[in-house]
Design a protein around this motif. Structure first.
Motif, mmCIF file in Angstrom:
data_model
loop_
_atom_site.group_PDB
_atom_site.id
_atom_site.type_symbol
_atom_site.label_atom_id
_atom_site.label_comp_id
_atom_site.label_asym_id
_atom_site.label_seq_id
_atom_site.Cartn_x
_atom_site.Cartn_y
_atom_site.Cartn_z
ATOM 1 N N VAL A 83 0.864 -1.035 0.076
ATOM 2 C CA VAL A 83 -0.199 -0.090 -0.074
ATOM 3 C C VAL A 83 0.797 1.346 0.186
ATOM 4 O O VAL A 83 0.626 2.317 -0.738
ATOM 5 N N ALA A 84 2.082 1.133 0.781
ATOM 6 C CA ALA A 84 2.684 2.363 0.682
ATOM 7 C C ALA A 84 3.372 2.759 -0.519
ATOM 8 O O ALA A 84 3.624 3.661 -0.955
ATOM 9 N N THR A 85 3.773 1.758 -1.343
ATOM 10 C CA THR A 85 4.381 1.822 -2.557
ATOM 11 C C THR A 85 3.349 2.455 -3.453
ATOM 12 O O THR A 85 3.879 3.436 -4.199
ATOM 13 N N LEU A 86 2.206 2.118 -3.321
ATOM 14 C CA LEU A 86 1.233 2.676 -4.228
ATOM 15 C C LEU A 86 1.263 3.900 -3.901
ATOM 16 O O LEU A 86 0.858 5.045 -4.676
ATOM 17 N N VAL A 87 0.908 4.420 -2.569
ATOM 18 C CA VAL A 87 0.673 5.869 -2.085
ATOM 19 C C VAL A 87 1.806 6.697 -2.690
ATOM 20 O O VAL A 87 1.526 7.726 -3.067
ATOM 21 N N MET A 88 2.940 6.286 -2.649
ATOM 22 C CA MET A 88 4.059 6.847 -3.267
ATOM 23 C C MET A 88 4.033 7.095 -4.473
ATOM 24 O O MET A 88 4.109 8.304 -5.036
ATOM 25 N N ALA A 89 3.803 5.956 -5.352
ATOM 26 C CA ALA A 89 3.902 6.102 -6.842
ATOM 27 C C ALA A 89 2.645 7.106 -7.303
ATOM 28 O O ALA A 89 2.623 7.811 -8.084
ATOM 29 N N LEU A 90 1.371 6.754 -6.621
ATOM 30 C CA LEU A 90 0.404 7.559 -7.167
ATOM 31 C C LEU A 90 0.513 9.120 -6.907
ATOM 32 O O LEU A 90 0.132 10.068 -7.447
ATOM 33 N N LEU A 91 1.000 9.468 -5.843
ATOM 34 C CA LEU A 91 1.319 11.036 -5.298
ATOM 35 C C LEU A 91 2.383 11.450 -6.203
ATOM 36 O O LEU A 91 2.013 12.651 -6.721
ATOM 37 N N VAL A 92 3.249 10.780 -6.698
ATOM 38 C CA VAL A 92 4.513 11.298 -7.602
ATOM 39 C C VAL A 92 3.697 11.456 -8.967
ATOM 40 O O VAL A 92 4.039 12.472 -9.701
ATOM 41 N N LEU A 93 2.772 10.666 -9.148
ATOM 42 C CA LEU A 93 2.156 10.716 -10.528
ATOM 43 C C LEU A 93 1.229 11.893 -10.614
ATOM 44 O O LEU A 93 0.847 12.336 -11.722
ATOM 45 N N GLY A 233 7.327 0.786 6.019
ATOM 46 C CA GLY A 233 7.550 2.036 5.086
ATOM 47 C C GLY A 233 8.717 1.914 4.396
ATOM 48 O O GLY A 233 8.816 2.444 2.787
ATOM 49 N N ILE A 234 9.940 1.836 4.987
ATOM 50 C CA ILE A 234 11.146 1.832 4.351
ATOM 51 C C ILE A 234 11.291 0.726 3.472
ATOM 52 O O ILE A 234 12.015 0.788 2.444
ATOM 53 N N THR A 235 10.745 -0.473 3.805
ATOM 54 C CA THR A 235 10.618 -1.820 3.134
ATOM 55 C C THR A 235 9.942 -1.522 1.636
ATOM 56 O O THR A 235 10.344 -1.759 0.545
ATOM 57 N N ALA A 236 9.115 -0.506 1.644
ATOM 58 C CA ALA A 236 8.280 -0.058 0.516
ATOM 59 C C ALA A 236 9.185 0.575 -0.434
ATOM 60 O O ALA A 236 9.277 0.546 -1.809
ATOM 61 N N TRP A 237 9.991 1.477 0.158
ATOM 62 C CA TRP A 237 11.080 2.374 -0.591
ATOM 63 C C TRP A 237 12.011 1.384 -1.120
ATOM 64 O O TRP A 237 12.625 1.297 -2.195
ATOM 65 N N GLN A 238 12.618 0.098 -0.254
ATOM 66 C CA GLN A 238 13.405 -0.925 -0.885
ATOM 67 C C GLN A 238 12.686 -1.448 -2.010
ATOM 68 O O GLN A 238 13.541 -1.775 -2.865
ATOM 69 N N ALA A 239 11.571 -1.723 -2.205
ATOM 70 C CA ALA A 239 10.841 -2.618 -3.121
ATOM 71 C C ALA A 239 10.790 -1.572 -4.258
ATOM 72 O O ALA A 239 11.143 -2.182 -5.337
ATOM 73 N N LEU A 240 10.615 -0.263 -4.345
ATOM 74 C CA LEU A 240 10.831 0.451 -5.401
ATOM 75 C C LEU A 240 12.027 0.635 -5.919
ATOM 76 O O LEU A 240 12.191 0.890 -7.186
ATOM 77 N N GLY A 241 13.261 0.504 -5.137
ATOM 78 C CA GLY A 241 14.544 0.505 -5.644
ATOM 79 C C GLY A 241 14.676 -0.712 -6.423
ATOM 80 O O GLY A 241 15.599 -0.872 -7.354
ATOM 81 N N ARG A 242 14.108 -2.097 -6.046
ATOM 82 C CA ARG A 242 14.550 -3.407 -6.535
ATOM 83 C C ARG A 242 13.673 -3.181 -7.969
ATOM 84 O O ARG A 242 14.108 -3.621 -9.163
ATOM 85 N N PRO A 244 10.922 -0.686 -10.164
ATOM 86 C CA PRO A 244 10.255 0.717 -10.271
ATOM 87 C C PRO A 244 8.774 0.779 -10.556
ATOM 88 O O PRO A 244 8.605 1.590 -11.119
ATOM 89 N N ASN A 245 7.856 -0.269 -10.114
ATOM 90 C CA ASN A 245 6.800 -0.002 -10.299
ATOM 91 C C ASN A 245 6.109 -0.550 -9.223
ATOM 92 O O ASN A 245 6.469 -1.425 -8.216
ATOM 93 N N ALA A 246 4.944 0.061 -8.703
ATOM 94 C CA ALA A 246 4.289 -0.345 -7.315
ATOM 95 C C ALA A 246 2.730 -1.155 -7.951
ATOM 96 O O ALA A 246 2.056 -0.854 -8.576
ATOM 97 N N ASP A 247 3.178 -2.498 -7.674
ATOM 98 C CA ASP A 247 2.450 -3.649 -8.175
ATOM 99 C C ASP A 247 1.336 -4.074 -6.960
ATOM 100 O O ASP A 247 1.898 -4.382 -5.835
ATOM 101 N N PRO A 248 -0.127 -3.957 -7.173
ATOM 102 C CA PRO A 248 -0.780 -4.367 -5.871
ATOM 103 C C PRO A 248 -0.783 -5.773 -5.425
ATOM 104 O O PRO A 248 -1.169 -6.189 -4.637
ATOM 105 N N ASN A 249 -0.261 -6.609 -6.409
ATOM 106 C CA ASN A 249 -0.163 -8.150 -6.287
ATOM 107 C C ASN A 249 1.448 -8.319 -6.011
ATOM 108 O O ASN A 249 1.313 -9.640 -5.910
ATOM 109 N N ALA A 250 2.123 -7.334 -5.666
ATOM 110 C CA ALA A 250 3.464 -7.897 -5.260
ATOM 111 C C ALA A 250 3.453 -8.430 -3.739
ATOM 112 O O ALA A 250 2.759 -8.149 -3.132
#
Length: 325
Positions: A83-93, A233-242, A244-250
């Motif tokens: 959810v945090a990866t999606l929040v970050m990605a959608l806000l940037v979008l 939350g930092i894990t979400a940042w790690q995931a986007l570093g691995r 660069p897509n916020a996937d709801p099924n990840a």
């Protein structure tokens, strides 16, 4: 008592007092076996890849360790990170600066941790039930936010942890590796060198005894869930570093993988015993096993069987160790 018996008891006492030693030995054994049975396991590129593959689960497992040390469990940690990866990605979008999107993602998981901690401490609901319900809710929220599709992340800051550098001209590392190691060191220091850490262990061992000794049990538990939330939350940042897509099924099995790393690392599911250094070893054990078995041509399903058997063996060992203590 003979010298042999004394030596046996001293070795057993050492393993009980230093739960990270067993996982470290198991990790070294696994590395030795795969280095002898494969031709490429010890290649610097492969070892770097193994560490990179363990980053997201390893960071999730760090927060999971804190919760399990108190006798709880978190089944929603991976869903909160997604959810945090999606929040970050959608806000940037939507045009939000990357740093503000990152802060919003971490605040989101921190608030989730506070909600879970509040339900556990104030209403006294079992952590398993609370996080199981939160898992269902967050999984649905992630799909609603993304509309069932992955959201690309175009901000450099959000993907910064995946930036690669080279040590000694050939060993590939990422900023995510450095951050993960620093986080483990900080949490290790907090658990072993501060009053807060002693309170966490005391609450996990015997919450009523901790309360009678003057420890504010509810405050300690709430701080643990909040801290774990920040880590997720930092894990979400790690995931986007691995990726660069916020996937709801990840990371659908990320919660179970993080528990596996914690258990293999020697932390007791019953609370009060364990270490974050052991968890780091546990996360690396999982990554090493998957990499080595894949190179040997072992089917992924059999890899899951082997990992599950290791988890059961680790819990059995923990149960026997607690009885002897």
């Amino acid at each position: 008592m003979t010298a042999a018996v004394e030596e046996r008891f001293s070795a057993r006492e050492f393993l009980l007092r230093a739960p990270a030693v067993g996982p470290a030995l198991a990790l070294l054994l696994a590395i030795a076996v795969f280095s002898l049975t494969t031709d490429t396991f010890l290649d610097p590129d492969n070892l770097s890849l193994v560490v990179q593959q363990s980053l997201v689960i390893g960071t999730l497992a760090l927060g999971q360790t804190l919760i399990i040390l108190t006798g709880g469990i978190d089944l929603a940690n991976a869903s909160a990170a997604v959810v945090a990866t999606l929040v970050m990605a959608l806000l940037v979008l939507a045009g939000t600066p990357g740093w503000l999107a990152l802060v919003a993602g971490v605040v989101t998981t921190a608030l989730i941790g506070l909600v879970i901690g509040g339900l556990v401490t104030q209403i006294r609901l079992p952590p398993f039930i609370v996080t199981l319900g939160m898992l269902t809710m967050l999984t649905a929220i992630a799909k609603l936010l993304a509309g069932g599709e992955a959201v690309p992340t175009g901000d450099d800051l959000l993907t910064w942890l995946g930036t690669r550098r080279y040590l000694f001209g050939g060993i590939e590392i990422t900023y995510g590796m450095t951050l993960c190691l620093l986080m483990y060191l900080v949490v290790w220091y907090a658990l072993t060198r501060t009053a807060w850490g002693r309170h966490v262990y005391a609450v996990g061992n015997a919450p009523e005894a901790a309360r009678l000794s003057g420890i504010k049990v509810n405050r300690t538990l709430l701080s643990v869930y909040l801290t774990a939330g920040v880590i997720f939350g930092i894990t979400a940042w790690q995931a986007l570093g691995r990726v660069p897509n916020a996937d709801p099924n990840a990371y659908q099995l990320g919660n179970l993988d993080s528990i596996t790393a914690v258990v293999l690392g020697g932390t007791s599911l019953f609370g009060g015993r364990g270490s974050v250094l052991g968890t780091l070893m546990g996360a690396l054990i999982v990554a090493v096993l998957r990499s080595g078995l894949t190179q040997l041509g072992v089917d992924a399903l059999y890899q899951d069987v082997a990992t599950g058997a290791l988890v059961i063996a680790a819990v059995v060992f923990d149960r026997l160790a607690r009885r002897q203590r």
